[in-house]
Design a protein around this motif. Structure first.
Motif, PDB file in Angstrom:
ATOM      1  N   CYS A 176      16.232 -20.284  22.119  1.00  0.00           N
ATOM      2  CA  CYS A 176      15.579 -20.370  23.422  1.00  0.00           C
ATOM      3  C   CYS A 176      14.523 -21.466  23.392  1.00  0.00           C
ATOM      4  O   CYS A 176      14.039 -21.853  22.329  1.00  0.00           O
ATOM      5  CB  CYS A 176      14.939 -19.038  23.813  1.00  0.00           C
ATOM      6  N   TRP A 199       9.605 -16.748  23.492  1.00  0.00           N
ATOM      7  CA  TRP A 199      10.844 -15.970  23.361  1.00  0.00           C
ATOM      8  C   TRP A 199      10.822 -14.699  24.208  1.00  0.00           C
ATOM      9  O   TRP A 199      11.868 -14.153  24.559  1.00  0.00           O
ATOM     10  CB  TRP A 199      11.131 -15.638  21.901  1.00  0.00           C
ATOM     11  N   PRO A 221      11.562 -16.842  27.975  1.00  0.00           N
ATOM     12  CA  PRO A 221      11.874 -18.255  27.734  1.00  0.00           C
ATOM     13  C   PRO A 221      12.161 -19.024  29.013  1.00  0.00           C
ATOM     14  O   PRO A 221      12.641 -18.478  30.003  1.00  0.00           O
ATOM     15  CB  PRO A 221      13.124 -18.178  26.852  1.00  0.00           C
ATOM     16  N   ARG A 273      14.319 -21.410  28.940  1.00  0.00           N
ATOM     17  CA  ARG A 273      15.755 -21.648  28.866  1.00  0.00           C
ATOM     18  C   ARG A 273      16.359 -20.813  27.753  1.00  0.00           C
ATOM     19  O   ARG A 273      15.855 -20.807  26.632  1.00  0.00           O
ATOM     20  CB  ARG A 273      16.039 -23.132  28.623  1.00  0.00           C
ATOM     21  N   GLN A 274      17.412 -20.114  28.058  1.00  0.00           N
ATOM     22  CA  GLN A 274      18.132 -19.333  27.054  1.00  0.00           C
ATOM     23  C   GLN A 274      19.268 -20.184  26.491  1.00  0.00           C
ATOM     24  O   GLN A 274      20.038 -20.787  27.249  1.00  0.00           O
ATOM     25  CB  GLN A 274      18.704 -18.062  27.680  1.00  0.00           C
TER      26      GLN A 274
END
Length: 249
Positions: free
Chosen positions: A106, A110, A113, A115-116
């Motif tokens: 990510c 975490w 996030p 963006r995964q």
């Protein structure tokens, strides 16, 4: 008429050579390349200077450089190789820091996030149980970062802090990017520039790296492919040019 091997090597082909070199001298070891250029590199190594290298179809079959079955590798046997240091993986990295800690999970905090990504997957097991190199097709400060947002692949500093159980098989032989080749052969096991691909300068690599990089006064160029290696890459292993989709000419 110009033969294929007479045409100058492309950046992608230098990257193939650099990836192939990561398996030089490995002997009868299972190569697990991830990505087109690492896969081409592993097959090239098998056909040239590492004939004992084992290749897999990614499931349960050992294959030759032409993809034909050579043997069977059941899952239990695969796990023996994985946990006993007898496999050399080349993975990707969404982020990597100066000590080789890698992130593919990510971007951002975490817990929430921005963006995964892929997720941790097998990165911790890979890095603690067998040699792991990295292939990064687009070298930038967003990938080569001061600190990874989440540790997936374990770097030298964290393995050392964990003690002998973590360092027994831990080794990061090489990092290869579209700009150059790197290792961790410094006293503190931080990343070092080993070679630059033709057309790239050490200053360009520094500018594209988000942490201070160990750089020698005179950095050599990545070795040139031989005519025989170029023929194998272009005519036998990758006639469709998949390498040029990862690193453009």
């Amino acid at each position: 008429m110009t033969t294929p091997a007479a045409v100058a090597a492309t950046r992608a082909e230098y990257c193939v050579i650099a990836c192939a070199e990561t398996w030089r001298g490995d002997g009868e070891l299972l190569a697990s390349p991830m990505g087109a250029i690492p896969s081409i590199g592993a097959r090239l190594a098998r056909l040239t200077f590492s004939p004992e290298l084992l290749l897999t179809d990614g499931e349960a079959t050992l294959v030759g450089p032409d993809g034909e079955a050579e043997g069977w590798l059941p899952y239990r046997k695969h796990l023996t190789l994985v946990t006993g240091g007898r496999r050399h993986v080349m993975m990707g990295a969404s982020q990597i820091d100066r000590f080789g800690n890698q992130n593919i999970s990510c971007i951002g905090d975490w817990e929430q996030p921005a963006r995964q990504l892929l997720g941790v997957r097998g990165a911790p097991v890979n890095t603690l149980n067998n040699p792991v190199s990295y292939w990064i097709p687009r070298h930038s400060p967003r990938v080569f970062v001061e600190r990874v947002d989440m540790v997936c692949g374990v770097g030298y500093d964290r393995a050392e802090a964990a003690g002998p159980s973590a360092t027994r098989f831990h080794r990061i032989p090489r990092v290869v990017s579209d700009l150059g080749v790197f290792d961790f052969g410094t006293p503190d096991r931080s990343m070092r520039l080993v070679s630059v691909h033709p057309g790239v300068t050490a200053d360009q690599v520094r500018e594209a790296t988000g942490f201070p990089l160990a750089v020698a006064a005179d950095v050599p160029c990545t070795r040139e492919p031989t005519p025989s290696e170029l023929r194998l890459i272009r005519e036998v292993i990758d006639p469709s040019g998949a390498r040029n989709r990862e690193v453009r000419p």
